[in-house]
Write a protein that holds these residues in place. Structure first.
Motif, PDB file in Angstrom:
ATOM      1  N   VAL A 189      45.059  22.306  12.836  1.00 15.89           N
ATOM      2  CA  VAL A 189      44.350  21.051  12.566  1.00 15.89           C
ATOM      3  C   VAL A 189      44.824  19.976  13.537  1.00 15.89           C
ATOM      4  N   ALA A 190      46.118  19.858  13.706  1.00 16.97           N
ATOM      5  CA  ALA A 190      46.665  18.845  14.619  1.00 16.97           C
ATOM      6  C   ALA A 190      46.221  19.098  16.061  1.00 16.97           C
ATOM      7  N   HIS A 191      46.298  20.347  16.502  1.00 17.94           N
ATOM      8  CA  HIS A 191      45.900  20.678  17.874  1.00 17.94           C
ATOM      9  C   HIS A 191      44.406  20.485  18.097  1.00 17.94           C
ATOM     10  N   LEU A 192      43.605  21.048  17.222  1.00 15.64           N
ATOM     11  CA  LEU A 192      42.162  21.038  17.428  1.00 15.64           C
ATOM     12  C   LEU A 192      41.564  19.651  17.261  1.00 15.64           C
ATOM     13  N   ASN A 193      42.095  18.849  16.366  1.00 16.42           N
ATOM     14  CA  ASN A 193      41.585  17.489  16.221  1.00 16.42           C
ATOM     15  C   ASN A 193      41.953  16.626  17.425  1.00 16.42           C
ATOM     16  N   ALA A 194      43.035  16.947  18.099  1.00 14.48           N
ATOM     17  CA  ALA A 194      43.417  16.225  19.312  1.00 14.48           C
ATOM     18  C   ALA A 194      42.549  16.658  20.493  1.00 14.48           C
ATOM     19  N   GLU A 195      42.101  17.909  20.498  1.00 12.39           N
ATOM     20  CA  GLU A 195      41.338  18.461  21.610  1.00 12.39           C
ATOM     21  C   GLU A 195      39.833  18.181  21.512  1.00 12.39           C
ATOM     22  N   VAL A 196      39.300  18.120  20.302  1.00 15.15           N
ATOM     23  CA  VAL A 196      37.858  17.972  20.096  1.00 15.15           C
ATOM     24  C   VAL A 196      37.559  16.515  19.748  1.00 15.15           C
ATOM     25  N   PRO A 197      36.645  15.867  20.496  1.00 19.58           N
ATOM     26  CA  PRO A 197      36.387  14.441  20.269  1.00 19.58           C
ATOM     27  C   PRO A 197      36.018  14.093  18.824  1.00 19.58           C
ATOM     28  N   ASP A 198      35.169  14.883  18.180  1.00 16.84           N
ATOM     29  CA  ASP A 198      34.751  14.590  16.807  1.00 16.84           C
ATOM     30  C   ASP A 198      35.670  15.219  15.777  1.00 16.84           C
ATOM     31  N   GLY A 199      36.660  15.949  16.214  1.00 11.71           N
ATOM     32  CA  GLY A 199      37.581  16.600  15.296  1.00 11.71           C
ATOM     33  C   GLY A 199      36.990  17.886  14.734  1.00 11.71           C
ATOM     34  N   VAL A 200      37.774  18.571  13.968  1.00  8.52           N
ATOM     35  CA  VAL A 200      37.369  19.838  13.351  1.00  8.52           C
ATOM     36  C   VAL A 200      37.462  19.665  11.849  1.00  8.52           C
ATOM     37  N   ALA A 201      36.458  20.141  11.148  1.00  2.00           N
ATOM     38  CA  ALA A 201      36.456  20.020   9.691  1.00  2.00           C
ATOM     39  C   ALA A 201      37.596  20.838   9.110  1.00  2.00           C
ATOM     40  N   SER A 202      38.438  20.190   8.352  1.00  6.18           N
ATOM     41  CA  SER A 202      39.585  20.852   7.743  1.00  6.18           C
ATOM     42  C   SER A 202      39.151  21.991   6.829  1.00  6.18           C
ATOM     43  N   ALA A 203      38.028  21.826   6.134  1.00  4.84           N
ATOM     44  CA  ALA A 203      37.530  22.871   5.233  1.00  4.84           C
ATOM     45  C   ALA A 203      37.191  24.135   6.009  1.00  4.84           C
ATOM     46  N   ASP A 204      36.650  23.983   7.211  1.00  2.18           N
ATOM     47  CA  ASP A 204      36.340  25.144   8.046  1.00  2.18           C
ATOM     48  C   ASP A 204      37.618  25.903   8.399  1.00  2.18           C
ATOM     49  N   LEU A 205      38.676  25.172   8.679  1.00  2.00           N
ATOM     50  CA  LEU A 205      39.937  25.821   9.042  1.00  2.00           C
ATOM     51  C   LEU A 205      40.618  26.453   7.842  1.00  2.00           C
ATOM     52  N   VAL A 206      40.402  25.913   6.659  1.00  2.00           N
ATOM     53  CA  VAL A 206      40.954  26.539   5.450  1.00  2.00           C
ATOM     54  C   VAL A 206      40.341  27.918   5.289  1.00  2.00           C
ATOM     55  N   GLU A 207      39.035  28.022   5.414  1.00  2.00           N
ATOM     56  CA  GLU A 207      38.375  29.326   5.289  1.00  2.00           C
ATOM     57  C   GLU A 207      38.806  30.257   6.415  1.00  2.00           C
ATOM     58  N   ARG A 208      38.854  29.723   7.613  1.00  2.00           N
ATOM     59  CA  ARG A 208      39.229  30.539   8.772  1.00  2.00           C
ATOM     60  C   ARG A 208      40.642  31.099   8.673  1.00  2.00           C
ATOM     61  N   PHE A 209      41.577  30.276   8.234  1.00  2.00           N
ATOM     62  CA  PHE A 209      42.977  30.700   8.201  1.00  2.00           C
ATOM     63  C   PHE A 209      43.408  31.312   6.872  1.00  2.00           C
ATOM     64  N   ILE A 210      42.881  30.810   5.763  1.00  2.44           N
ATOM     65  CA  ILE A 210      43.426  31.202   4.466  1.00  2.44           C
ATOM     66  C   ILE A 210      42.424  31.937   3.569  1.00  2.44           C
ATOM     67  N   GLY A 211      41.165  31.548   3.625  1.00  3.73           N
ATOM     68  CA  GLY A 211      40.164  32.096   2.725  1.00  3.73           C
ATOM     69  C   GLY A 211      40.108  33.614   2.705  1.00  3.73           C
ATOM     70  N   TRP A 212      40.148  34.223   3.861  1.00  9.63           N
ATOM     71  CA  TRP A 212      40.060  35.690   3.946  1.00  9.63           C
ATOM     72  C   TRP A 212      41.274  36.369   3.310  1.00  9.63           C
ATOM     73  N   ALA A 213      42.421  35.720   3.365  1.00 12.95           N
ATOM     74  CA  ALA A 213      43.660  36.328   2.846  1.00 12.95           C
ATOM     75  C   ALA A 213      43.796  36.133   1.346  1.00 12.95           C
ATOM     76  N   SER A 214      43.087  35.147   0.801  1.00 17.57           N
ATOM     77  CA  SER A 214      43.169  34.881  -0.633  1.00 17.57           C
ATOM     78  C   SER A 214      42.366  35.893  -1.440  1.00 17.57           C
ATOM     79  N   ALA A 215      41.280  36.374  -0.846  1.00 17.33           N
ATOM     80  CA  ALA A 215      40.404  37.319  -1.555  1.00 17.33           C
ATOM     81  C   ALA A 215      41.100  38.659  -1.733  1.00 17.33           C
ATOM     82  N   ARG A 216      40.809  39.293  -2.834  1.00 16.85           N
ATOM     83  CA  ARG A 216      41.380  40.633  -3.093  1.00 16.85           C
ATOM     84  C   ARG A 216      40.262  41.613  -3.247  1.00 16.85           C
TER      85      ARG A 216
END
Length: 83
Positions: free
Chosen positions: A56-83
């Motif tokens: 989040v810190a890196h991508l929001n610094a690199e992308v002018p409009d920032g990156v939606a935190s919810a998108d990164l939650v699914e990308r990083f954590i959502g797949w691992a939470s499912a069983r």
């Protein structure tokens, strides 16, 4: 000449896979992480949450409009939470 294989690890600050170039964690990285943390899903989720915060810190610094935190939650954590 032998070709060295790259590990499916994130490249910072873009958070792309070193080996295949797609958004990390790629499918291969997910499989590797699930195998590595097969006995401790909680530790995997903590590890992924830590990396998500860094991304989040890196991508929001690199992308002018920032990156939606919810998108990164699914990308990083959502797949691992499912069983």
């Amino acid at each position: 000449m032998t070709r060295r294989r790259l590990a499916h690890l994130p490249t910072r600050p873009t958070w792309r896979c070193q080996a295949c170039g797609i958004a990390w964690p790629c499918s291969a990285a997910k499989l590797n992480l699930l195998a590595e943390y097969r006995e401790d899903r909680t530790a995997l989720l903590i590890y992924l949450a830590t990396l998500r915060d860094e991304a989040v810190a890196h991508l929001n610094a690199e992308v002018p409009d920032g990156v939606a935190s919810a998108d990164l939650v699914e990308r990083f954590i959502g797949w691992a939470s499912a069983r």
